[in-house]
Write a protein that holds these residues in place. Structure first.
Motif, PDB file in Angstrom:
ATOM      1  N   GLN A   9      26.709  31.439  33.161  1.00 58.48           N
ATOM      2  CA  GLN A   9      25.904  30.590  34.032  1.00 58.48           C
ATOM      3  C   GLN A   9      25.751  29.213  33.400  1.00 58.48           C
ATOM      4  O   GLN A   9      25.290  29.091  32.269  1.00 58.48           O
ATOM      5  CB  GLN A   9      24.530  31.216  34.284  1.00 58.48           C
ATOM      6  CG  GLN A   9      24.587  32.518  35.070  1.00 58.48           C
ATOM      7  CD  GLN A   9      23.209  33.064  35.366  1.00 58.48           C
ATOM      8  OE1 GLN A   9      22.371  33.190  34.484  1.00 58.48           O
ATOM      9  NE2 GLN A   9      22.963  33.393  36.630  1.00 58.48           N
ATOM     10  N   GLU A  60      24.050  25.616  33.580  1.00 57.46           N
ATOM     11  CA  GLU A  60      22.926  24.867  34.136  1.00 57.46           C
ATOM     12  C   GLU A  60      23.252  23.382  34.163  1.00 57.46           C
ATOM     13  O   GLU A  60      23.689  22.813  33.167  1.00 57.46           O
ATOM     14  CB  GLU A  60      21.663  25.106  33.300  1.00 57.46           C
ATOM     15  CG  GLU A  60      21.158  26.542  33.355  1.00 57.46           C
ATOM     16  CD  GLU A  60      19.833  26.713  32.658  1.00 57.46           C
ATOM     17  OE1 GLU A  60      19.114  25.696  32.522  1.00 57.46           O
ATOM     18  OE2 GLU A  60      19.512  27.838  32.246  1.00 57.46           O
ATOM     19  N   THR A  61      23.057  22.766  35.311  1.00 55.05           N
ATOM     20  CA  THR A  61      23.292  21.328  35.457  1.00 55.05           C
ATOM     21  C   THR A  61      22.017  20.663  35.943  1.00 55.05           C
ATOM     22  O   THR A  61      21.170  21.299  36.584  1.00 55.05           O
ATOM     23  CB  THR A  61      24.423  21.051  36.464  1.00 55.05           C
ATOM     24  OG1 THR A  61      24.036  21.546  37.744  1.00 55.05           O
ATOM     25  CG2 THR A  61      25.711  21.744  36.031  1.00 55.05           C
ATOM     26  N   GLY A  83      22.060  22.512  39.883  1.00 52.03           N
ATOM     27  CA  GLY A  83      21.486  23.831  39.691  1.00 52.03           C
ATOM     28  C   GLY A  83      22.338  24.709  38.793  1.00 52.03           C
ATOM     29  O   GLY A  83      23.110  24.228  37.968  1.00 52.03           O
ATOM     30  N   ILE A  84      22.206  26.029  38.963  1.00 48.17           N
ATOM     31  CA  ILE A  84      22.945  26.993  38.146  1.00 48.17           C
ATOM     32  C   ILE A  84      24.261  27.353  38.833  1.00 48.17           C
ATOM     33  O   ILE A  84      24.289  27.689  40.011  1.00 48.17           O
ATOM     34  CB  ILE A  84      22.110  28.262  37.909  1.00 48.17           C
ATOM     35  CG1 ILE A  84      20.855  27.916  37.094  1.00 48.17           C
ATOM     36  CG2 ILE A  84      22.932  29.324  37.188  1.00 48.17           C
ATOM     37  CD1 ILE A  84      19.939  29.080  36.869  1.00 48.17           C
TER      38      ILE A  84
END
Length: 400
Positions: free
Chosen positions: A143, A145-146, A150-151
């Motif tokens: 996953q 995260e940005t 979002g994820i």
């Protein structure tokens, strides 16, 4: 007596052309499964990977030497192309052009429909297995995260965009095989898949490609088969794709390469473009400046994301398929690739669904690097495979 009967049965089996098709399909299935498996988080050692690929190529080589029936024209084309691949391997150290050469030569006269069904089965099974395993915690669901998007989930694949690319090409293959048998439920499935890929993988490129595929096949089927559409519009639509469909990919390749080459860092016009596209132009221009264009390509070290959530500090990757192939495989092999797709579209110009598929791939390849990746794109094999779905029977042999 039993030995003679057994010998006769073996000889009859070998003499059956279907045996040649089976040899190729077994080899292709094994090679495809290996390459797709490598894109997942499932473990596989380099030795096992190399052994599986070698065995698969042996199956295909046997098919070529025992069952290959090539005209002098084909022999000449294969000889020239094979020589270019060998020279390219010596110059750029990329083995994939030579592997594609073996696959294309081996797929000669094998029904394309069978190849695509093998692709659907293998890719669908492995990607679903990876998804299920990641949800159960057997393998990691990476996953990312940005701050703005979002994820992003990879669902057992090495990177979210690789996961979404598998989904896009699988959907495209499914839509192509269904052809005129597509119904409203299939288009709804395409829209739901578009939403899911965007929502959970946050892969805008492939989500857009799936949406484009759904819209293009839906519109095309409406125009070609719905009685509400006038004959004049049908005739214009069909002639347009028959005559210009083969030019979509070369045109988009030219535009992609031209824009990359003309990119200027700090220019106000370029800065207004989306950051994702801007990064691709910037890295592509850097590759042009640092390595230049070679006839037979060169080895360009690339360091991309995938397999870990750790940030890659020295990231450098040529995402655009056209720029990637041009600079790494070289001008000669790049032109051969373009000719392959032009010939494929020309050969199947009456099959509008094939034209739609290549158009969708052409657009996707402007931003993604999967055009000549065995694990993703099976449509390259249409150039040599026996395509059943011709003008006289479009959809006749397709999956119901």
């Amino acid at each position: 007596m039993k030995e003679k009967q057994l010998k006769r049965r073996v000889q009859e089996k070998i003499a059956d052309p279907q045996c040649g098709d089976d040899l190729f399909l077994i080899g292709y299935a094994m090679y495809l499964a290996t390459t797709v498996w490598v894109t997942t988080m499932f473990p596989m050692t380099k030795m096992v990977q190399a052994l599986c690929m070698l065995i698969s190529l042996i199956f295909i080589a046997i098919k070529i030497f025992l069952y290959g029936k090539y005209s002098m024209k084909k022999v000449l084309i294969l000889a020239v192309t094979g020589l270019c691949c060998v020279v390219g391997l010596y110059r750029n150290h990329y083995v994939y052009p030579l592997i594609w050469f073996v696959l294309i030569a081996g797929s000669d006269q094998v029904p394309f429909e069978k190849i695509l069904k093998v692709y659907l089965l293998i890719v669908g099974a492995i990607v679903f297995l990876a998804f299920a395993a990641s949800m159960l915690g057997v393998i990691p669901n990476l996953q990312y995260e940005t701050s703005t998007r979002g994820i992003r989930n990879s669902f057992g694949i090495i990177y979210p965009t690789d996961c979404s690319a598998h989904v896009f090409f699988w959907m495209l293959t499914f839509f192509y095989l269904k052809g005129k048998n597509l119904r409203g439920v299939h288009y709804l499935f395409g829209l739901i898949t578009t939403w899911a890929v965007y929502r959970f993988c946050n892969a805008r490129i492939d989500a857009g490609s799936i949406l484009m595929t759904t819209a293009l096949f839906g519109l095309g089927n409406f125009i070609s088969y719905d009685s509400k559409c006038s004959r004049r519009i049908k005739r214009i639509w069909e002639r347009l794709w028959e005559r210009l469909g083969g030019m979509v990919m070369p045109l988009l390749a030219f535009v992609s390469i031209l824009f990359t080459y003309l990119y200027s860092d700090g220019n106000a016009v370029w800065e207004k473009m989306d950051g994702t596209l801007l990064a691709r132009f910037k890295l592509g221009k850097q590759a042009f400046e640092d390595y230049g264009l070679k006839l037979f390509g060169q080895k360009i070290p690339m360091n991309g994301n995938g397999g870990t959530v750790e940030w890659i500090e020295d990231y450098f990757f040529l995402d655009c398929s056209y720029v990637n192939i041009l600079l790494t495989w070289g001008l000669i092999l790049f032109l051969i690739v373009m000719i392959l797709f032009i010939c494929g579209c020309t050969k199947n110009r009456k099959d509008l669904h094939f034209q739609y598929a290549i158009a969708a791939i052409a657009v996707n390849s402007m931003i993604a690097h999967h055009l000549m990746d065995v694990a993703y794109d099976p449509f390259v094999l249409a150039i040599a495979a026996g395509v059943i779905m011709r003008a006289s029977g479009l959809g006749k042999n397709r999956i119901k």
